[in-house]
Scaffold this active site. Sequence first.
Site, PDB file in Angstrom:
ATOM      1  N   ASN A   1       0.872  -1.184   0.000  1.00  0.00           N
ATOM      2  CA  ASN A   1       0.000   0.000   0.000  1.00  0.00           C
ATOM      3  C   ASN A   1       0.905   1.229   0.000  1.00  0.00           C
ATOM      4  O   ASN A   1       1.488   1.564   1.020  1.00  0.00           O
ATOM      5  CB  ASN A   1      -0.893  -0.034   1.251  1.00  0.00           C
ATOM      6  CG  ASN A   1      -1.694   1.249   1.416  1.00  0.00           C
ATOM      7  OD1 ASN A   1      -1.820   2.039   0.477  1.00  0.00           O
ATOM      8  ND2 ASN A   1      -2.225   1.460   2.605  1.00  0.00           N
TER       9      ASN A   1
ATOM     10  N   HIS B   1      -9.458   1.093   5.080  1.00  0.00           N
ATOM     11  CA  HIS B   1      -8.156   1.307   5.729  1.00  0.00           C
ATOM     12  C   HIS B   1      -8.344   2.294   6.890  1.00  0.00           C
ATOM     13  O   HIS B   1      -9.140   3.229   6.796  1.00  0.00           O
ATOM     14  CB  HIS B   1      -7.146   1.861   4.707  1.00  0.00           C
ATOM     15  CG  HIS B   1      -5.752   1.858   5.240  1.00  0.00           C
ATOM     16  ND1 HIS B   1      -5.283   2.822   6.108  1.00  0.00           N
ATOM     17  CD2 HIS B   1      -4.717   0.992   5.054  1.00  0.00           C
ATOM     18  CE1 HIS B   1      -4.031   2.555   6.417  1.00  0.00           C
ATOM     19  NE2 HIS B   1      -3.662   1.441   5.800  1.00  0.00           N
TER      20      HIS B   1
ATOM     21  N   GLU C   1      -6.700   4.715   7.883  1.00  0.00           N
ATOM     22  CA  GLU C   1      -6.490   6.139   7.550  1.00  0.00           C
ATOM     23  C   GLU C   1      -7.718   6.721   6.854  1.00  0.00           C
ATOM     24  O   GLU C   1      -8.023   7.907   7.004  1.00  0.00           O
ATOM     25  CB  GLU C   1      -5.212   6.281   6.700  1.00  0.00           C
ATOM     26  CG  GLU C   1      -3.970   6.071   7.568  1.00  0.00           C
ATOM     27  CD  GLU C   1      -2.740   5.578   6.826  1.00  0.00           C
ATOM     28  OE1 GLU C   1      -2.695   5.642   5.587  1.00  0.00           O
ATOM     29  OE2 GLU C   1      -1.802   5.106   7.508  1.00  0.00           O
TER      30      GLU C   1
ATOM     31  N   GLY D   1       2.509   2.212  10.651  1.00  0.00           N
ATOM     32  CA  GLY D   1       3.431   3.330  10.464  1.00  0.00           C
ATOM     33  C   GLY D   1       4.152   3.737  11.738  1.00  0.00           C
ATOM     34  O   GLY D   1       4.782   4.793  11.797  1.00  0.00           O
TER      35      GLY D   1
ATOM     36  N   SER E   1       3.454  -2.276  10.300  1.00  0.00           N
ATOM     37  CA  SER E   1       4.912  -2.300  10.449  1.00  0.00           C
ATOM     38  C   SER E   1       5.533  -3.650  10.106  1.00  0.00           C
ATOM     39  O   SER E   1       6.460  -4.111  10.776  1.00  0.00           O
ATOM     40  CB  SER E   1       5.321  -1.838  11.853  1.00  0.00           C
ATOM     41  OG  SER E   1       4.908  -0.498  12.065  1.00  0.00           O
TER      42      SER E   1
HETATM   43  C1  PEP Z   1      -0.744   0.096   6.033  1.00  0.00           C
HETATM   44  O1  PEP Z   1      -0.831   1.269   5.781  1.00  0.00           O
HETATM   45  O2  PEP Z   1      -1.635  -0.675   5.618  1.00  0.00           O
HETATM   46  C2  PEP Z   1       0.388  -0.366   6.817  1.00  0.00           C
HETATM   47  C3  PEP Z   1       0.337  -1.556   7.323  1.00  0.00           C
HETATM   48  O3  PEP Z   1       1.437   0.509   6.972  1.00  0.00           O
HETATM   49  P1  PEP Z   1       2.881   0.178   7.639  1.00  0.00           P
HETATM   50  O4  PEP Z   1       3.340  -1.121   7.050  1.00  0.00           O
HETATM   51  O5  PEP Z   1       3.747   1.318   7.252  1.00  0.00           O
HETATM   52  O6  PEP Z   1       2.650   0.059   9.101  1.00  0.00           O
END
Ligand code: PEP
Length: 251
Positions: free
Chosen positions: A9, A95, A97, A171, A211
Amino acid sequence: MRTPFVVGNWKLNKTIAEALALVTELKNQLGAVKGVAVGVAPPFTAINSVAKRLEGSAIATCAQDAFWEASGAWTGALSPQVLHDAGATWIIVGHSERRQHFGDTNESVGKKACAVINCGLGAIVCVGETLAERDGGRTLAVVDAQLDGALANLDKTESLVIAYEPVWAIGTGRTATPAQAQEVHAHIRKQLAARYGADRANAIRIQYGGSVKPSNAAELMGQPDIDGALVGGASLEASDFVAIVKAARPS
Ligand code: PEP
């Protein structure tokens, strides 16, 4: 047996030129990878160019969101139909966000998931609790409510994927332990079995997101109910993303 599915993503990152450079590298490096399905979700503006560059490869082009109406007076919106026309075959919905900053609710995520699947595309439905919800012992209740909203009117599950993404791990560099993730994944599969029956639930892939990095990917995806990953930050560099894809094994 479920083929793991690893999706990058990219969020609001990569110009068209940068996106093309990254997928060209991924196509070269992942050409021979077997037993893992792979996708990338570039910004909307790069979907068409990326899909064309990925023609003839096994890497799917995904979109990061979609509206539920097919067409009409919806300024600024993009439907599954127009995203498919641009080259997307999978769409992420719900998601955290989008829920946090753009007003997605359990109900709107359900409408989006139905629109995506009824359009013949694959839907990656994201669920996951905040840190306050986890600390308050409400993780499973929150995930249940998110699943109830997302799946309320969804009958077809062949192209349904659930992504469990604890918000506190996205994140932040802070990952759920494999045991913490497995506990929620097993619970999600139980909920899917109650809704669709055990056979269909056993065929639905449940990705982990939050992450994921080359250093933790194998252990996370080695859990019995973790069928791949939704990867944010670590999908922006070809070497990290390729290492994560290679860490996935069929379960
Ligand atoms: C995501 O945005 O779906 C995500 C898992 O981000 P990150 O891997 O950066 O934590």
